[in-house]
Design a protein around this motif. Structure first.
Motif, short mmCIF file in Angstrom:
data_model
loop_
_atom_site.label_atom_id
_atom_site.label_comp_id
_atom_site.label_asym_id
_atom_site.label_seq_id
_atom_site.Cartn_x
_atom_site.Cartn_y
_atom_site.Cartn_z
N SER A 1 34.95 51.94 42.43
CA SER A 1 35.88 52.11 41.32
C SER A 1 36.28 50.75 40.78
O SER A 1 36.76 49.89 41.53
N LEU A 2 36.07 50.56 39.49
CA LEU A 2 36.45 49.28 38.87
C LEU A 2 37.97 49.14 38.78
O LEU A 2 38.49 48.02 38.82
N ARG A 3 38.66 50.26 38.68
CA ARG A 3 40.11 50.21 38.45
C ARG A 3 40.88 49.50 39.55
O ARG A 3 41.93 48.92 39.31
N GLN A 4 40.36 49.55 40.78
CA GLN A 4 41.08 48.92 41.88
C GLN A 4 41.11 47.40 41.77
O GLN A 4 41.87 46.73 42.46
N PHE A 5 40.28 46.84 40.88
CA PHE A 5 40.23 45.39 40.72
C PHE A 5 40.99 44.91 39.47
O PHE A 5 40.97 43.72 39.16
N LYS A 6 41.65 45.81 38.80
CA LYS A 6 42.39 45.45 37.57
C LYS A 6 43.48 44.43 37.90
O LYS A 6 44.26 44.60 38.84
N ASP A 7 43.48 43.33 37.13
CA ASP A 7 44.48 42.26 37.25
C ASP A 7 44.44 41.57 38.62
O ASP A 7 45.44 40.98 39.04
N ARG A 8 43.32 41.62 39.26
CA ARG A 8 43.16 40.96 40.57
C ARG A 8 42.28 39.73 40.41
O ARG A 8 41.43 39.65 39.51
N HIS A 9 42.46 38.78 41.33
CA HIS A 9 41.59 37.60 41.38
C HIS A 9 40.43 37.92 42.34
O HIS A 9 40.65 38.16 43.53
N VAL A 10 39.23 37.95 41.80
CA VAL A 10 38.07 38.46 42.52
C VAL A 10 37.03 37.36 42.73
O VAL A 10 36.70 36.62 41.80
N VAL A 11 36.52 37.26 43.97
CA VAL A 11 35.38 36.40 44.27
C VAL A 11 34.20 37.29 44.63
O VAL A 11 34.33 38.20 45.46
N ILE A 12 33.08 37.04 44.00
CA ILE A 12 31.85 37.79 44.27
C ILE A 12 30.82 36.83 44.84
O ILE A 12 30.54 35.79 44.24
N ALA B 1 22.94 43.33 41.09
CA ALA B 1 24.18 44.04 41.38
C ALA B 1 25.38 43.10 41.29
O ALA B 1 26.41 43.46 40.69
N ALA B 2 25.28 41.92 41.88
CA ALA B 2 26.39 40.97 41.85
C ALA B 2 26.76 40.59 40.43
O ALA B 2 27.94 40.55 40.05
N ILE B 3 25.75 40.33 39.61
CA ILE B 3 26.01 39.93 38.22
C ILE B 3 26.52 41.10 37.40
O ILE B 3 27.41 40.96 36.56
N ASP B 4 26.00 42.29 37.65
CA ASP B 4 26.51 43.48 36.98
C ASP B 4 28.00 43.66 37.27
O ASP B 4 28.80 43.93 36.37
N TRP B 5 28.36 43.55 38.55
CA TRP B 5 29.77 43.71 38.92
C TRP B 5 30.64 42.66 38.23
O TRP B 5 31.73 42.97 37.76
N ALA B 6 30.14 41.42 38.22
CA ALA B 6 30.91 40.35 37.57
C ALA B 6 31.13 40.67 36.08
O ALA B 6 32.23 40.50 35.55
N ASN B 7 30.08 41.14 35.41
CA ASN B 7 30.19 41.47 33.99
C ASN B 7 31.14 42.65 33.76
O ASN B 7 31.89 42.67 32.78
N GLU B 8 31.10 43.64 34.64
CA GLU B 8 31.96 44.80 34.49
C GLU B 8 33.42 44.45 34.77
O GLU B 8 34.34 44.97 34.12
N LEU B 9 33.64 43.53 35.73
CA LEU B 9 35.00 43.22 36.14
C LEU B 9 35.68 42.15 35.29
O LEU B 9 36.91 42.09 35.23
N ALA B 10 34.88 41.33 34.62
CA ALA B 10 35.45 40.21 33.86
C ALA B 10 36.54 40.65 32.87
O ALA B 10 37.59 39.99 32.77
N PRO B 11 36.36 41.75 32.13
CA PRO B 11 37.42 42.15 31.20
C PRO B 11 38.64 42.76 31.88
O PRO B 11 39.70 42.86 31.25
#
Length: 346
Positions: free
Chosen positions: A145-156, A162-172
């Motif tokens: 779920s992307l929502r659990q990362f909203k407004d969080r500081h994330v390290v991938i 997969a890693a780059i997809d997640w980064a692109n999805e989470l960046a906004p």
């Protein structure tokens, strides 16, 4: 009396699901086996990820693609067995195959398609002592779920698709995204994904690895990670709320190694086969990520091509006088009544 199927597909990701549809289209008695308890294979790891590169489909979440693949796969009512891990293949005296499972059950089939993907979904864990204790808090190997990362500081950590997809999805969504990668440049992802990442606002640290996880004052979650520049040896800290690891998946090669067949494998335990999805073992075919050949297309769309080839070869193996390929669906009598129903509902 043995219940012998024309074709048994091992693995129920996109390649296996499409194989089940296409073998039904060719009038073959079909069985589908998977070690997981759900259909869809590795797509289940990326349920909210948008999939753009399936022909004729607008961008859609992986969860929706799974749903559509399953519906299609069930068109001709194949037998589906989940939670069934295949451990060994054996050729019998009548030239059919015995498919042994970890429960001791044996399935029988005239042909076999290996649609194992990258193996049973077992992510490569972060090789840091004590890391596993954070898996219940904020160390993640999948993003459901992307929502659990909203407004969080994330390290991938990772540099593949997969890693780059997640980064692109989470960046906004996230407060910040930092991608840590051990090589000097991204080499395991599609160019468009990399280009998007570079303009997404995410930070990228190359030649860098996570070397230590530092817990918060309660000791329950990670609040800092130490990263090491592998070129200079410099160690620095990053403040984090969430850590995502994507270092790939371990391929469970037990099936290929324990079988009484000499499969030709590459260094990653993938099957080296022909452009027509044949393996080095007559009667056994392969499709999807587990298969390597000279014309390989490493996309979901490519696995459909592999699957159709594998089924067509299996059909000819059983019935040498059969048509080489299935008739196109627009002229196939199999769909005549179904088409009438669909047209009537439009």
């Amino acid at each position: 009396m043995r219940d012998v199927f024309d074709i048994t597909i091992i693995g129920a990701g996109p390649a296996g699901l499409y194989s089940a549809f296409y073998s039904g289209l060719r009038g073959m008695k079909t069985k589908l086996l998977d070690a997981q308890d759900v259909l869809g294979g590795k797509l289940n790891v990326y349920m909210e990820k948008m999939v753009w590169d399936v022909g004729g489909q607008p961008p859609l979440p992986a969860a929706k693609l799974i749903e559509q693949l399953i519906t299609q796969a069930k068109t001709f009512d194949p037998t589906i067995c989940l939670g069934t891990k295949v451990t060994r293949l054996e050729r019998l005296e009548d030239n059919s195959f015995a498919i042994h499972t970890d429960s001791g059950e044996i399935h029988y089939s005239k042909t076999v398609i290996l649609a194992l993907g990258s193996g049973i979904l077992k992510p490569q864990k972060l090789a840091i002592e004590g890391a596993d204790r954070f898996e219940v808090s904020n160390l993640h190997y999948v993003v459901k779920s992307l929502r659990q990362f909203k407004d969080r500081h994330v390290v991938i950590s990772g540099g593949g698709n997969a890693a780059i997809d997640w980064a692109n999805e989470l960046a906004p969504l996230a407060a910040s995204v930092t991608v840590v990668y051990r090589k000097e440049a991204f080499t395991g992802a599609h160019e468009a994904q990399i280009e998007q990442l570079m303009t997404s606002g995410a930070s990228c640290l190359f030649n860098t690895t996570i070397c230590k996880l530092l817990a918060d004052e309660n000791g329950e979650a990670i609040d800092r990670v130490e990263v090491k520049d592998e070129v200079t040896g410099t160690v620095s800290e990053l403040n984090v709320d969430e850590v995502i690891i994507n270092h790939g998946y371990e391929i469970d090669a037990e099936l290929l190694q324990n079988s009484s067949f000499d499969f030709e494998l590459d260094e990653y335990s993938r099957v080296i086969g022909s452009d027509s999805s044949e393996t080095s073992v007559p009667g056994i075919y392969a499709a999807g990520d587990i298969l390597i050949h000279s014309s390989k297309v490493n996309l979901i769309a490519g696995c459909f091509h592999d699957a159709a080839n594998a089924v067509n070869r299996a059909k000819l193996y059983i019935e040498p006088t059969a048509e080489k390929v299935a008739m196109v669906s627009s002229h196939n009598d199999v769909f005549k009544e179904r088409n009438k129903e669909l047209q009537h509902s439009l």
